[in-house]
Design an enzyme around this catalytic site. Structure first.
Site, PDB file in Angstrom:
ATOM      1  N   ARG A  54       0.852  -1.195   0.000  1.00 31.16           N
ATOM      2  CA  ARG A  54       0.000   0.000   0.000  1.00 31.16           C
ATOM      3  C   ARG A  54       0.885   1.241   0.000  1.00 31.16           C
ATOM      4  O   ARG A  54       2.090   1.151   0.213  1.00 31.16           O
ATOM      5  CB  ARG A  54      -0.932  -0.009   1.211  1.00 31.16           C
ATOM      6  N   GLY A  55       0.248   2.381  -0.235  1.00 30.10           N
ATOM      7  CA  GLY A  55       0.996   3.617  -0.437  1.00 30.10           C
ATOM      8  C   GLY A  55       1.180   3.822  -1.923  1.00 30.10           C
ATOM      9  O   GLY A  55       1.616   2.916  -2.643  1.00 30.10           O
ATOM     10  N   ALA A  56       0.819   5.003  -2.401  1.00 29.27           N
ATOM     11  CA  ALA A  56       0.779   5.238  -3.844  1.00 29.27           C
ATOM     12  C   ALA A  56       2.093   4.915  -4.561  1.00 29.27           C
ATOM     13  O   ALA A  56       2.081   4.197  -5.568  1.00 29.27           O
ATOM     14  CB  ALA A  56       0.357   6.685  -4.117  1.00 29.27           C
ATOM     15  N   ARG A  96      -6.654  -0.974  -7.868  1.00 27.01           N
ATOM     16  CA  ARG A  96      -7.059   0.134  -6.993  1.00 27.01           C
ATOM     17  C   ARG A  96      -7.241   1.370  -7.858  1.00 27.01           C
ATOM     18  O   ARG A  96      -6.406   1.641  -8.709  1.00 27.01           O
ATOM     19  CB  ARG A  96      -6.019   0.409  -5.898  1.00 27.01           C
ATOM     20  N   GLN A 205      -3.154   2.145   9.701  1.00 27.47           N
ATOM     21  CA  GLN A 205      -1.807   2.301   9.149  1.00 27.47           C
ATOM     22  C   GLN A 205      -0.927   3.162  10.043  1.00 27.47           C
ATOM     23  O   GLN A 205       0.279   2.942  10.144  1.00 27.47           O
ATOM     24  CB  GLN A 205      -1.868   2.920   7.747  1.00 27.47           C
ATOM     25  N   ASP A 246      -2.084  10.482  -2.699  1.00 27.04           N
ATOM     26  CA  ASP A 246      -2.313   9.408  -3.666  1.00 27.04           C
ATOM     27  C   ASP A 246      -2.588   9.943  -5.060  1.00 27.04           C
ATOM     28  O   ASP A 246      -2.357   9.244  -6.046  1.00 27.04           O
ATOM     29  CB  ASP A 246      -3.466   8.521  -3.198  1.00 27.04           C
ATOM     30  N   ASN A 256      -5.927  12.068  -0.553  1.00 28.35           N
ATOM     31  CA  ASN A 256      -5.100  11.296   0.371  1.00 28.35           C
ATOM     32  C   ASN A 256      -6.027  10.517   1.297  1.00 28.35           C
ATOM     33  O   ASN A 256      -7.255  10.600   1.197  1.00 28.35           O
ATOM     34  CB  ASN A 256      -4.168  12.224   1.158  1.00 28.35           C
ATOM     35  N   LYS A 257      -5.458   9.770   2.198  1.00 29.16           N
ATOM     36  CA  LYS A 257      -6.233   8.926   3.106  1.00 29.16           C
ATOM     37  C   LYS A 257      -7.357   9.709   3.772  1.00 29.16           C
ATOM     38  O   LYS A 257      -7.178  10.861   4.168  1.00 29.16           O
ATOM     39  CB  LYS A 257      -5.298   8.337   4.163  1.00 29.16           C
TER      40      LYS A 257
END
Length: 353
Positions: A54-56, A96, A205, A246, A256-257
């Site tokens: 995970r993480g762009a 995704r 996270q 992201d 973003n998140k």
């Protein structure tokens, strides 16, 4: 400073060895450190979808290696192998929807493949391209860390209290981290007193990944509930909120998140500076503003558990308007008070290093 950053580099989440991709399973961290091996594009797509990686930036890197694996598999099978690779790229793209780095990396791999006329050199060329994507992200992390530290130092030259959201560290990238790269660099320069890490519901996270990364580096970190962030800004002397991204639209709006938007609103109210740290591959200049960004929503069961008697809304991302952002840091440079003209000028620049 770059040498000090390199010396402090400890954690990685992606490894390419002997024609196979290895991913550190982030679903079981920090209790267990398990590396999983991947030999096909379909398996890499599933790893992206199920949050192993995970993480762009990390998603984009993994996808690049996924295309390299696709070429190996399809060439071995023979026949219309290029059509098979195209299908694998489509599968990876569907894993995704929000992180633009995924599509950027896939487009780069596709373009490299299209330039190859000789089948004999395909595997080596795509392996090299995927590794270049990986190494370029690592180098971008180091440049962004230095730029971000300079901004923190300018605000005040003594140790500061920072707040971050989700995970934008080594686990989310190909190297040192984006937001956490800046925080790590600031720590090495004696500019960090305390870091607060939002727990980041529902996958946690912040509490499971960010806090673990910072603790591994000996950086003082305190985990807090997401809903405590405004109170912390008001009472703990926070000077900066530092987050990753992201996808960034052409006008500087940032996806973003989930929860990032609320942090930005609270930061403005409390006179706390708001920094977004992301490589230029995160910028999507085809989207005029954040309203055009597709925001992923996941199963509500992740929030309330299977079989819960209530419905659950579980958006993964939100959009922070550019007018709430003090600065965007990329490896191409820094944009203060972002807008469309400034973002366009940024993308015309070459890398600083």
């Amino acid at each position: 400073m770059r040498d000090r950053l390199l010396a402090a580099e400890k954690i990685k989440a992606i490894d390419w060895r002997d024609g196979a991709l290895f991913l550190l399973d982030q679903r079981v961290l920090p209790k267990v450190q398990t590396w999983l091996r991947y030999d096909s594009a379909a398996a890499v797509a599933e790893a992206i979808r199920t949050m192993v990686v995970r993480g762009a930036p990390a998603i984009g890197i993994a996808a690049g290696y996924g295309v390299a694996l696709a070429a190996r598999e399809r060439l071995a099978a023979g026949g219309q192998w290029r059509a098979g690779v195209a299908a694998d790229i489509a599968l990876l793209a569907a894993a995704r929807p929000t992180a633009v780095n995924l599509f950027w990396a896939l487009n780069r791999m596709r373009e490299r493949l299209e330039r190859l006329a000789d089948d004999a050199g395909v595997i080596a060329a795509l392996d090299a391209e995927a590794q270049l994507i990986h190494e370029s992200d690592r180098e971008a992390n180091l440049t962004m860390a230095q730029l971000g530290v300079d901004l923190i130092r300018k605000r005040q030259g003594h140790p500061q209290v920072l707040l971050t959201h989700c995970n934008a560290g080594a686990l989310a990238t190909g190297g040192f981290g984006t937001a956490l790269g800046v925080i790590r660099g600031a720590w090495l320069e004696g500019l960090v007193e305390q870091v607060y890490a939002d727990e980041t519901r529902p996958w946690l996270q912040g509490s499971r990944l960010t806090a673990w990364e910072l603790a591994e580096d000996g950086i003082p970190v305190t985990v807090n509930a997401d809903s405590a962030a405004a109170h912390i800004m008001r009472t703990k002397g926070v000077t900066w909120v530092i987050v990753g991204a992201d996808r960034i639209a052409a006008n500087g709006d940032v996806a973003n998140k989930i929860g990032t938007y609320g942090l930005a609103v609270n930061a403005m109210h409390h006179d706390v500076r708001f920094m977004v740290v992301a490589p230029s591959s995160t910028l999507d200049m085809s989207l005029e503003n954040g309203e055009d960004i597709v925001l992923e929503a996941r199963d509500g069961a992740e929030l309330v558990g299977e079989g819960a008697p209530v419905a659950a809304f579980n958006p993964v991302f939100d959009v922070t308007p550019a007018d709430l952002i003090d600065v965007i840091v990329t490896e191409k440079g820094v944009v203060e008070r972002p807008n469309a003209a400034k973002m366009s000028a940024l993308m015309c620049r070459k890398r600083l290093h």
